[in-house]
Design a protein around this motif. Structure first.
Motif, PDB file in Angstrom:
ATOM      1  N   UNK A  90       0.858  -1.188   0.000  1.00  0.00           N
ATOM      2  CA  UNK A  90       0.000   0.000   0.000  1.00  0.00           C
ATOM      3  C   UNK A  90       0.892   1.235   0.000  1.00  0.00           C
ATOM      4  N   UNK A  91       0.279   2.381  -0.184  1.00  0.00           N
ATOM      5  CA  UNK A  91       0.992   3.653  -0.327  1.00  0.00           C
ATOM      6  C   UNK A  91       1.920   3.668  -1.541  1.00  0.00           C
ATOM      7  N   UNK A  92       1.485   3.036  -2.613  1.00  0.00           N
ATOM      8  CA  UNK A  92       2.240   3.062  -3.856  1.00  0.00           C
ATOM      9  C   UNK A  92       2.017   4.414  -4.543  1.00  0.00           C
ATOM     10  N   UNK A  93       2.846   4.748  -5.522  1.00  0.00           N
ATOM     11  CA  UNK A  93       2.709   6.029  -6.217  1.00  0.00           C
ATOM     12  C   UNK A  93       1.332   6.187  -6.879  1.00  0.00           C
ATOM     13  N   UNK A  94       0.835   5.162  -7.604  1.00  0.00           N
ATOM     14  CA  UNK A  94      -0.506   5.322  -8.201  1.00  0.00           C
ATOM     15  C   UNK A  94      -1.598   5.484  -7.140  1.00  0.00           C
ATOM     16  N   UNK A 152      -4.050   8.815  -6.624  1.00  0.00           N
ATOM     17  CA  UNK A 152      -5.509   8.692  -6.602  1.00  0.00           C
ATOM     18  C   UNK A 152      -6.075   9.265  -5.302  1.00  0.00           C
ATOM     19  N   UNK A 153      -5.437   8.988  -4.193  1.00  0.00           N
ATOM     20  CA  UNK A 153      -5.904   9.515  -2.914  1.00  0.00           C
ATOM     21  C   UNK A 153      -5.871  11.042  -2.896  1.00  0.00           C
ATOM     22  N   UNK A 154      -4.814  11.633  -3.445  1.00  0.00           N
ATOM     23  CA  UNK A 154      -4.741  13.100  -3.517  1.00  0.00           C
ATOM     24  C   UNK A 154      -5.883  13.662  -4.370  1.00  0.00           C
ATOM     25  N   UNK A 155      -6.141  13.013  -5.501  1.00  0.00           N
ATOM     26  CA  UNK A 155      -7.206  13.489  -6.397  1.00  0.00           C
ATOM     27  C   UNK A 155      -8.581  13.363  -5.736  1.00  0.00           C
ATOM     28  N   UNK A 156      -8.817  12.269  -5.009  1.00  0.00           N
ATOM     29  CA  UNK A 156     -10.102  12.085  -4.328  1.00  0.00           C
ATOM     30  C   UNK A 156     -10.256  13.073  -3.174  1.00  0.00           C
ATOM     31  N   UNK A 157      -9.190  13.290  -2.435  1.00  0.00           N
ATOM     32  CA  UNK A 157      -9.237  14.225  -1.312  1.00  0.00           C
ATOM     33  C   UNK A 157      -9.504  15.648  -1.809  1.00  0.00           C
ATOM     34  N   UNK A 158      -8.922  16.000  -2.938  1.00  0.00           N
ATOM     35  CA  UNK A 158      -9.147  17.322  -3.521  1.00  0.00           C
ATOM     36  C   UNK A 158     -10.604  17.507  -3.939  1.00  0.00           C
ATOM     37  N   UNK A 159     -11.284  16.414  -4.231  1.00  0.00           N
ATOM     38  CA  UNK A 159     -12.704  16.477  -4.605  1.00  0.00           C
ATOM     39  C   UNK A 159     -13.612  16.494  -3.373  1.00  0.00           C
ATOM     40  N   UNK A 160     -13.021  16.427  -2.192  1.00  0.00           N
ATOM     41  CA  UNK A 160     -13.811  16.488  -0.961  1.00  0.00           C
ATOM     42  C   UNK A 160     -14.241  15.142  -0.419  1.00  0.00           C
TER      43      UNK A 160
END
Length: 126
Positions: free
Chosen positions: A7-11, A15-23
């Motif tokens: 876990x905590x791989x680059x992909x 994805x987690x950053x993109x989802x968090x940015x969407x709220x």
């Protein structure tokens, strides 16, 4: 093989950053079902959505997985077992009313996040 991250791989981080940015907020590396041996990369409990970020080699991506030249019998069997396990887990989640979303490592994180965002929000609203 110990240096391969589970876990905590680059992909996954992208994805987690993109989802968090969407709220969206989620559980990381969590079990969607207590009796299932699988831990999903991201879990949205209220919506009953689990997200798995799959590596092309390890999970047999039809676009990018190529047969290894060294020890090919072992690796072919290993990848086949991984694919079978993925299908078994998906069926178990589906029977329990969950949706499993598989995101491949070669997919664009922002596009995958948009799709996940839509599905999670649709499943949350009554």
């Amino acid at each position: 093989m110990q240096s391969n991250r589970s876990h905590d791989t680059k992909p996954e981080l992208a994805l987690r950053r993109a989802l968090h940015a969407r709220g969206l907020r989620y559980r990381v590396c969590a079990k969607p079902l207590p009796d299932l041996r699988m831990k999903a990369d991201l879990v949205f409990r209220p919506a009953r959505v689990a997200v798995e970020v799959r590596g092309c080699f390890w999970h047999g991506c039809k676009l990018h997985c190529r047969k290894p030249s060294a020890n090919s019998d072992y690796w072919t069997a290993k990848i086949d077992r991984n694919i079978a396990r993925d299908l078994k887990n998906e069926m178990a989640l589906r029977q329990a009313g969950w949706l499993l979303i598989a995101v491949w490592e070669h997919e664009e994180p922002s596009a995958a996040a948009a799709e996940i965002d839509k599905l999670v929000r649709d499943r949350r609203s009554p």
